[in-house]
Design an enzyme around this catalytic site. Sequence first.
Site, PDB file in Angstrom:
ATOM      1  N   GLU A  46       0.849  -1.200   0.000  1.00  0.00           N
ATOM      2  CA  GLU A  46       0.000   0.000   0.000  1.00  0.00           C
ATOM      3  C   GLU A  46       0.880   1.243   0.000  1.00  0.00           C
ATOM      4  O   GLU A  46       1.611   1.497   0.951  1.00  0.00           O
ATOM      5  CB  GLU A  46      -0.905   0.020   1.237  1.00  0.00           C
ATOM      6  CG  GLU A  46      -1.730   1.293   1.370  1.00  0.00           C
ATOM      7  CD  GLU A  46      -2.451   1.408   2.703  1.00  0.00           C
ATOM      8  OE1 GLU A  46      -2.806   2.550   3.078  1.00  0.00           O
ATOM      9  OE2 GLU A  46      -2.650   0.379   3.375  1.00  0.00           O
ATOM     10  N   ARG A  50       0.203  10.419   0.180  1.00  0.00           N
ATOM     11  CA  ARG A  50       0.510  11.534   1.082  1.00  0.00           C
ATOM     12  C   ARG A  50       1.697  12.353   0.605  1.00  0.00           C
ATOM     13  O   ARG A  50       2.057  13.342   1.235  1.00  0.00           O
ATOM     14  CB  ARG A  50       0.807  11.018   2.489  1.00  0.00           C
ATOM     15  CG  ARG A  50      -0.294  10.196   3.111  1.00  0.00           C
ATOM     16  CD  ARG A  50       0.117   9.729   4.492  1.00  0.00           C
ATOM     17  NE  ARG A  50      -0.735   8.654   4.984  1.00  0.00           N
ATOM     18  CZ  ARG A  50      -0.503   7.959   6.086  1.00  0.00           C
ATOM     19  NH1 ARG A  50       0.566   8.240   6.821  1.00  0.00           N
ATOM     20  NH2 ARG A  50      -1.309   6.987   6.459  1.00  0.00           N
ATOM     21  N   THR A  73      -4.665   6.058   1.576  1.00  0.00           N
ATOM     22  CA  THR A  73      -5.120   7.426   1.837  1.00  0.00           C
ATOM     23  C   THR A  73      -5.909   7.961   0.648  1.00  0.00           C
ATOM     24  O   THR A  73      -5.767   9.115   0.241  1.00  0.00           O
ATOM     25  CB  THR A  73      -3.947   8.368   2.187  1.00  0.00           C
ATOM     26  OG1 THR A  73      -2.987   7.681   2.988  1.00  0.00           O
ATOM     27  CG2 THR A  73      -4.449   9.565   2.999  1.00  0.00           C
ATOM     28  N   LYS A 133     -11.206  -1.874   6.715  1.00  0.00           N
ATOM     29  CA  LYS A 133     -10.019  -1.472   7.454  1.00  0.00           C
ATOM     30  C   LYS A 133     -10.455  -0.903   8.803  1.00  0.00           C
ATOM     31  O   LYS A 133     -11.338  -0.051   8.856  1.00  0.00           O
ATOM     32  CB  LYS A 133      -9.259  -0.415   6.648  1.00  0.00           C
ATOM     33  CG  LYS A 133      -8.137   0.299   7.385  1.00  0.00           C
ATOM     34  CD  LYS A 133      -7.487   1.309   6.459  1.00  0.00           C
ATOM     35  CE  LYS A 133      -6.460   2.163   7.174  1.00  0.00           C
ATOM     36  NZ  LYS A 133      -5.716   3.054   6.259  1.00  0.00           N
TER      37      LYS A 133
END
Length: 213
Positions: A46, A50, A73, A133
Amino acid sequence: MTSAANRRLRELCARAPVIPVLVIEDARQAAPLAEALVAGGLPVLEVTLRTAAALDAIRAMAQVPGAEVGAGTVLDARDVAAARQAGARFAVSPGATPALLDAAEAEGLPLLPGAATASEAMALLARGFEVAKFFPAAPLGGPQALAALGGPLPQLAWCPTGGIGAATAPDYLRLPNVLCVGGSWVAPKDRLAAGDWAAVEALAREAAALGNA
């Protein structure tokens, strides 16, 4: 959420006990980092959106044999489209909004949405999600909280992320409703900066063995 997307998420979460959560500042690190993690037994990666380098990192990692690269994200439709175009095979979000869920479905991108409460989990179930999640896992109560959610909601499987390390990961992995955990400890910033891919591979190998703990 389609049954095919649910199957895909379950398959990804079953590949290894840990999904590395990667914050990449320099896209030149992406390919050797992915190679080290895959060699260590962690093929599902993953890359968080960011940093300015994130999409280029996904593009580079997507070319590494054996790597299954996703975008983390992911917050809105723009992120979903950008992740898909960069070659992401799945997406991860800290939460879930109707617009985000709609966008992921429209793009055909399997999404691992975040949930922190029973109500949020129920909303995901109502949309057809079978995997979510749990974020931020440690501040929300850790394994005890997930075990409690498993009572009334056994049909939902989880990938907890947030504040999890090598010492605490086994406590989550022992739970029947946990498929895997997400963690950043397998790719420390200092090892990335030093280009110490052997150290990263060693950490990945230790993390991959947690599934047998």
